[in-house]
Design a protein around this motif. Sequence first.
Motif, PDB file in Angstrom:
ATOM      1  N   MET A  92     -24.124   6.645  -5.318  1.00 52.16           N
ATOM      2  CA  MET A  92     -23.446   7.489  -6.310  1.00 52.16           C
ATOM      3  C   MET A  92     -24.401   7.896  -7.426  1.00 52.16           C
ATOM      4  O   MET A  92     -24.449   9.068  -7.823  1.00 52.16           O
ATOM      5  CB  MET A  92     -22.238   6.729  -6.873  1.00 52.16           C
ATOM      6  CG  MET A  92     -21.129   6.480  -5.864  1.00 52.16           C
ATOM      7  SD  MET A  92     -19.846   5.370  -6.509  1.00 52.16           S
ATOM      8  CE  MET A  92     -19.297   6.284  -7.944  1.00 52.16           C
ATOM      9  N   THR A  93     -25.160   6.940  -7.937  1.00 50.28           N
ATOM     10  CA  THR A  93     -26.051   7.256  -9.046  1.00 50.28           C
ATOM     11  C   THR A  93     -27.282   8.041  -8.585  1.00 50.28           C
ATOM     12  O   THR A  93     -27.824   8.852  -9.347  1.00 50.28           O
ATOM     13  CB  THR A  93     -26.495   5.960  -9.742  1.00 50.28           C
ATOM     14  OG1 THR A  93     -27.026   5.054  -8.749  1.00 50.28           O
ATOM     15  CG2 THR A  93     -25.324   5.289 -10.435  1.00 50.28           C
ATOM     16  N   LYS A  94     -27.692   7.820  -7.343  1.00 50.72           N
ATOM     17  CA  LYS A  94     -28.813   8.584  -6.821  1.00 50.72           C
ATOM     18  C   LYS A  94     -28.478  10.062  -6.749  1.00 50.72           C
ATOM     19  O   LYS A  94     -29.328  10.934  -7.006  1.00 50.72           O
ATOM     20  CB  LYS A  94     -29.196   8.070  -5.435  1.00 50.72           C
ATOM     21  CG  LYS A  94     -30.294   8.870  -4.763  1.00 50.72           C
ATOM     22  CD  LYS A  94     -30.511   8.423  -3.327  1.00 50.72           C
ATOM     23  CE  LYS A  94     -31.511   9.340  -2.621  1.00 50.72           C
ATOM     24  NZ  LYS A  94     -31.677   8.958  -1.186  1.00 50.72           N
ATOM     25  N   GLY A 153     -27.798   4.375 -14.156  1.00 48.86           N
ATOM     26  CA  GLY A 153     -27.026   3.799 -13.066  1.00 48.86           C
ATOM     27  C   GLY A 153     -27.917   3.237 -11.959  1.00 48.86           C
ATOM     28  O   GLY A 153     -27.626   2.170 -11.396  1.00 48.86           O
ATOM     29  N   LEU A 154     -29.006   3.940 -11.647  1.00 52.60           N
ATOM     30  CA  LEU A 154     -29.937   3.437 -10.634  1.00 52.60           C
ATOM     31  C   LEU A 154     -30.573   2.128 -11.069  1.00 52.60           C
ATOM     32  O   LEU A 154     -30.767   1.210 -10.261  1.00 52.60           O
ATOM     33  CB  LEU A 154     -31.029   4.478 -10.364  1.00 52.60           C
ATOM     34  CG  LEU A 154     -30.669   5.663  -9.474  1.00 52.60           C
ATOM     35  CD1 LEU A 154     -31.863   6.599  -9.352  1.00 52.60           C
ATOM     36  CD2 LEU A 154     -30.238   5.188  -8.094  1.00 52.60           C
ATOM     37  N   LEU A 155     -30.920   2.025 -12.344  1.00 50.45           N
ATOM     38  CA  LEU A 155     -31.523   0.796 -12.856  1.00 50.45           C
ATOM     39  C   LEU A 155     -30.580  -0.390 -12.677  1.00 50.45           C
ATOM     40  O   LEU A 155     -30.983  -1.466 -12.201  1.00 50.45           O
ATOM     41  CB  LEU A 155     -31.875   0.975 -14.330  1.00 50.45           C
ATOM     42  CG  LEU A 155     -32.416  -0.253 -15.064  1.00 50.45           C
ATOM     43  CD1 LEU A 155     -33.742  -0.702 -14.465  1.00 50.45           C
ATOM     44  CD2 LEU A 155     -32.580   0.044 -16.556  1.00 50.45           C
ATOM     45  N   ASN A 191     -37.769  -0.716 -10.859  1.00 53.57           N
ATOM     46  CA  ASN A 191     -36.840  -0.600 -11.987  1.00 53.57           C
ATOM     47  C   ASN A 191     -37.580  -0.495 -13.313  1.00 53.57           C
ATOM     48  O   ASN A 191     -37.052   0.084 -14.272  1.00 53.57           O
ATOM     49  CB  ASN A 191     -35.895  -1.806 -12.008  1.00 53.57           C
ATOM     50  CG  ASN A 191     -34.924  -1.793 -10.841  1.00 53.57           C
ATOM     51  OD1 ASN A 191     -34.620  -0.736 -10.281  1.00 53.57           O
ATOM     52  ND2 ASN A 191     -34.448  -2.966 -10.453  1.00 53.57           N
ATOM     53  N   ALA A 192     -38.786  -1.064 -13.386  1.00 57.32           N
ATOM     54  CA  ALA A 192     -39.558  -0.941 -14.625  1.00 57.32           C
ATOM     55  C   ALA A 192     -39.904   0.521 -14.911  1.00 57.32           C
ATOM     56  O   ALA A 192     -39.922   0.943 -16.078  1.00 57.32           O
ATOM     57  CB  ALA A 192     -40.833  -1.776 -14.519  1.00 57.32           C
TER      58      ALA A 192
END
Length: 535
Positions: free
Chosen positions: A408-410, A382-384, A470-471
Amino acid sequence: MDTTSSVPIPPDGGWGWVIVAAVALINMTNQSILSVFGLLFGSQLREMQQETFTAALITNLNSLALNFSGLFIGPAIKSFKPRNVAACGCLMVSFGLSLCSFATEGWHFIVGYSLFVGLGLGLIAPSTFVAINSYFTTKRGRAVGVSLAGAGLGQVFIPHVVRFFLDHYGFRVAILAMSVLSLVGLIGALLLKPLTPNGSTAAGKHNNRKHFTIIPSSAAGTNKNKVNSSDSVMEIKIGNNANEMQMDKQKSQEVALLSRENNDDNVYKQTTIRMEKTNHKDTALCSKVCQRLVEAMDLELLKDPIFWSIIIGMALVYTSTINFTMIFPSFLQDSVRYSTKTTATCMSIMAGADIICRLLLPCITDKLKIPYRVIFLLGTVGLLISRAALAESMDFVSIVVMSIFTGMTKSATVLNNNLTISGHVRPEKLPGGLGLNMIAKGVLVISVGQVLGWIRDFTNSYVLCLHAQNALLLFVICVWTPEMCYKYHKYLKEKRHLRLQSTATEDQQMPSSDDIEEGQQCLSSPKTTSRPNDC
């Protein structure tokens, strides 16, 4: 471990909820300070003409000090109890922030914020988690979620407090206000009552000296009184003046020379045997010291390759999150051209979504009994997605939506960070496992985190820096997913094999249809004396 036979039973509630509220207060007044670094220090660093590389160095050294406290956090918690360790952490955070108020150069922030604040937060996080973990079993996820919601609540209102002080009183008063606010955490630290069986404070008491007595006490006197008068080769006396000392030295040399000429073979044999014994004892001492270090820090966990995968993967996600927290306010102000008020609003919206999910997510996952590591992986996915979309968003509505989704994803990754460790290691190894996890975070933050800061300065683009973060998330997903799928497939295979074994055992124990029919015929036919044993 030197404990008594009576082991405390977690009440799964009771005073544990007071512990949860106390930890929430500590997190709200201390842990949330990390989220306002860019807002609090950004303008001051720009006035000092410091680049993003310097800001990244300060935050990464802060994370390094925070996580490398894991070298001693395990023995410290075992020996001094979570209450004392958490109180010490609050004092160090307050002292470090007060030092930053007098800073005039970049390295002053490194001493105050990176060193003292980092070490203080490094003492707070694992000690408060261990305090909660000792009181809960089935409700552990909900308890950790409520306690971490305190940090989320702090992230909602602290940006506005910082903005108020910055706009009306300036940087120095704002950071002193944060220093005073962190002292409120001492109230929560005093409420961290250790769990004891049947209310007894003596039962289950840990041997405090074991983890800090690295060199065994028996080795302290091994070198004392080794040489007796009969084994002495020479004796040196200290006189009252230099003449007596010189005469005694000459006499001792003469005695030594005569003894070597007369007893050369005996002395050689004795000294050779003595040296062999000394070498053997030195080797035994080194092995004991190494064994004590392994026991104190629970280094045997490093034999598990799955544990390596867990701590490295979570460290990469942590590094990406720390770097995102640092550059997100600057991204909104420089790339999107938002004002300080709008930036604080977006940060509060993200924190609000984070705090709501910290309260609701554990209730859902505990009900469905989803493994902690699976939730952490889903949060990473979700963070990605959310950060990739946020990097390409420029209008206010899109940024608000992506901020909510990012918050939310964090929460899924923050909640299940320590829970993933607790679900993989035994309870007695938990402090050591948390310490090793912190060390892995520190190593990757100071190495990979600095590379992310360098990418921002080299490319002069916050968007590319977000994609570089993100990588790291993508790498963790690609490594963890095949491993977890393989483990799940192996689990289903073993479960199917056990089901087949139990079915085969039941079939062997149950009588066949022919045996049943023969038994029924025997019961229905009249009994005869000629064939008494046919049935």
